[in-house]
Design a protein around this motif. Structure first.
Motif, PDB file in Angstrom:
ATOM      1  N   THR A   1      76.963  -6.862  46.908  1.00  0.00           N
ATOM      2  CA  THR A   1      75.784  -7.638  46.396  1.00  0.00           C
ATOM      3  C   THR A   1      74.507  -8.142  47.116  1.00  0.00           C
ATOM      4  O   THR A   1      73.962  -8.947  46.982  1.00  0.00           O
ATOM      5  CB  THR A   1      76.545  -8.801  45.366  1.00  0.00           C
ATOM      6  OG1 THR A   1      77.203  -9.486  46.164  1.00  0.00           O
ATOM      7  CG2 THR A   1      77.490  -8.191  44.295  1.00  0.00           C
TER       8      THR A   1
ATOM      9  N   ASP B   1      71.648  -7.852  50.184  1.00  0.00           N
ATOM     10  CA  ASP B   1      70.054  -7.373  49.990  1.00  0.00           C
ATOM     11  C   ASP B   1      70.282  -5.987  50.111  1.00  0.00           C
ATOM     12  O   ASP B   1      69.406  -5.009  49.858  1.00  0.00           O
ATOM     13  CB  ASP B   1      69.300  -8.175  50.770  1.00  0.00           C
ATOM     14  CG  ASP B   1      68.952  -9.448  50.544  1.00  0.00           C
ATOM     15  OD1 ASP B   1      69.144  -9.825  49.213  1.00  0.00           O
ATOM     16  OD2 ASP B   1      68.620 -10.185  51.306  1.00  0.00           O
TER      17      ASP B   1
ATOM     18  N   ALA C   1      72.089  -3.784  48.909  1.00  0.00           N
ATOM     19  CA  ALA C   1      72.652  -3.158  47.754  1.00  0.00           C
ATOM     20  C   ALA C   1      71.332  -2.888  47.022  1.00  0.00           C
ATOM     21  O   ALA C   1      71.477  -2.027  45.859  1.00  0.00           O
ATOM     22  CB  ALA C   1      73.621  -4.230  47.075  1.00  0.00           C
ATOM     23  N   TYR C   2      70.093  -2.936  47.429  1.00  0.00           N
ATOM     24  CA  TYR C   2      69.003  -2.916  46.731  1.00  0.00           C
ATOM     25  C   TYR C   2      68.013  -1.821  47.359  1.00  0.00           C
ATOM     26  O   TYR C   2      67.922  -1.978  48.471  1.00  0.00           O
ATOM     27  CB  TYR C   2      68.475  -4.134  46.287  1.00  0.00           C
ATOM     28  CG  TYR C   2      69.423  -4.944  45.306  1.00  0.00           C
ATOM     29  CD1 TYR C   2      69.156  -4.710  43.947  1.00  0.00           C
ATOM     30  CD2 TYR C   2      69.926  -5.812  45.930  1.00  0.00           C
ATOM     31  CE1 TYR C   2      69.928  -5.586  43.271  1.00  0.00           C
ATOM     32  CE2 TYR C   2      70.773  -6.584  44.977  1.00  0.00           C
ATOM     33  CZ  TYR C   2      70.879  -6.555  43.813  1.00  0.00           C
ATOM     34  OH  TYR C   2      71.489  -7.262  42.835  1.00  0.00           O
ATOM     35  N   GLU C   3      67.225  -1.242  46.313  1.00  0.00           N
ATOM     36  CA  GLU C   3      66.170  -0.068  47.203  1.00  0.00           C
ATOM     37  C   GLU C   3      65.060  -0.844  47.627  1.00  0.00           C
ATOM     38  O   GLU C   3      64.657  -2.118  47.108  1.00  0.00           O
ATOM     39  CB  GLU C   3      65.751   0.706  46.006  1.00  0.00           C
ATOM     40  CG  GLU C   3      66.768   1.594  45.438  1.00  0.00           C
ATOM     41  CD  GLU C   3      67.112   2.703  46.511  1.00  0.00           C
ATOM     42  OE1 GLU C   3      66.724   2.858  47.456  1.00  0.00           O
ATOM     43  OE2 GLU C   3      68.262   3.285  46.434  1.00  0.00           O
TER      44      GLU C   3
ATOM     45  N   THR D   1      62.805  -4.817  42.283  1.00  0.00           N
ATOM     46  CA  THR D   1      64.187  -5.052  42.614  1.00  0.00           C
ATOM     47  C   THR D   1      65.221  -4.006  41.738  1.00  0.00           C
ATOM     48  O   THR D   1      65.275  -4.147  40.529  1.00  0.00           O
ATOM     49  CB  THR D   1      64.714  -6.411  42.523  1.00  0.00           C
ATOM     50  OG1 THR D   1      63.595  -7.134  43.020  1.00  0.00           O
ATOM     51  CG2 THR D   1      66.138  -6.667  42.774  1.00  0.00           C
ATOM     52  N   VAL D   2      65.359  -2.794  42.646  1.00  0.00           N
ATOM     53  CA  VAL D   2      66.169  -1.918  41.680  1.00  0.00           C
ATOM     54  C   VAL D   2      67.537  -1.678  42.674  1.00  0.00           C
ATOM     55  O   VAL D   2      67.525  -1.342  43.633  1.00  0.00           O
ATOM     56  CB  VAL D   2      65.415  -0.477  41.578  1.00  0.00           C
ATOM     57  CG1 VAL D   2      66.186   0.692  41.004  1.00  0.00           C
ATOM     58  CG2 VAL D   2      64.144  -0.623  40.808  1.00  0.00           C
ATOM     59  N   PRO D   3      68.857  -1.749  41.933  1.00  0.00           N
ATOM     60  CA  PRO D   3      69.917  -1.600  42.735  1.00  0.00           C
ATOM     61  C   PRO D   3      70.080  -0.050  43.107  1.00  0.00           C
ATOM     62  O   PRO D   3      69.849   0.852  42.177  1.00  0.00           O
ATOM     63  CB  PRO D   3      70.953  -1.934  41.627  1.00  0.00           C
ATOM     64  CG  PRO D   3      70.595  -1.825  40.432  1.00  0.00           C
ATOM     65  CD  PRO D   3      69.063  -2.181  40.473  1.00  0.00           C
ATOM     66  N   LYS D   4      70.747   0.104  44.184  1.00  0.00           N
ATOM     67  CA  LYS D   4      71.310   1.571  44.591  1.00  0.00           C
ATOM     68  C   LYS D   4      72.330   1.884  43.620  1.00  0.00           C
ATOM     69  O   LYS D   4      73.167   1.163  42.876  1.00  0.00           O
ATOM     70  CB  LYS D   4      71.592   1.550  46.050  1.00  0.00           C
ATOM     71  CG  LYS D   4      70.589   1.181  47.035  1.00  0.00           C
ATOM     72  CD  LYS D   4      70.992   1.186  48.554  1.00  0.00           C
ATOM     73  CE  LYS D   4      69.936   1.031  49.142  1.00  0.00           C
ATOM     74  NZ  LYS D   4      70.596   1.075  50.734  1.00  0.00           N
TER      75      LYS D   4
ATOM     76  N   TYR E   1      75.877   2.694  42.032  1.00  0.00           N
ATOM     77  CA  TYR E   1      77.286   1.944  42.174  1.00  0.00           C
ATOM     78  C   TYR E   1      78.105   2.572  40.908  1.00  0.00           C
ATOM     79  O   TYR E   1      77.744   2.850  40.051  1.00  0.00           O
ATOM     80  CB  TYR E   1      77.118   0.496  42.412  1.00  0.00           C
ATOM     81  CG  TYR E   1      76.568  -0.176  41.156  1.00  0.00           C
ATOM     82  CD1 TYR E   1      77.338  -0.512  40.177  1.00  0.00           C
ATOM     83  CD2 TYR E   1      75.211  -0.282  41.032  1.00  0.00           C
ATOM     84  CE1 TYR E   1      76.838  -1.126  38.958  1.00  0.00           C
ATOM     85  CE2 TYR E   1      74.520  -0.647  39.947  1.00  0.00           C
ATOM     86  CZ  TYR E   1      75.474  -1.065  38.959  1.00  0.00           C
ATOM     87  OH  TYR E   1      74.801  -1.535  37.707  1.00  0.00           O
TER      88      TYR E   1
END
Length: 86
Positions: free
Chosen positions: A29, A31, A33-35, A40-43, A45
């Motif tokens: 969780t 920083d 873990a995000y593109e 703000t877009v999560p990678k 998972y």
């Protein structure tokens, strides 16, 4: 979206995936873990959705079977497994 999210949270306990040894992995969780970028877009998972209990699992399965058999409505549009029904 609110109704769908509420039903998912009602019916399932959400857990991190298990690794090869069967131990639950830790979710990143941070920083990282995000593109990168302005949005703000999560990678990608993985998660596990486990029914909260047998009764809720039964209800979920019954509702799914009914929706597959009879279809359902999104507003005034009938939908089945294949999509919108004319």
């Amino acid at each position: 979206i609110f109704i769908v999210l509420a039903k998912v949270l009602w019916g399932f306990s959400i857990h991190a995936p298990r690794g090869p040894a069967g131990i639950e992995e830790e979710l990143d969780t941070s920083d990282l873990a995000y593109e990168p970028g302005m949005m703000t877009v999560p990678k990608r998972y993985k998660l596990r959705f486990i029914p909260v209990n047998e009764e809720r699992e039964r209800v979920i399965k019954e509702e799914w079977a009914s929706a597959k058999r009879e279809g359902f409505y999104l507003g005034d549009v009938k939908v089945d497994e294949q999509g919108m029904v004319a």
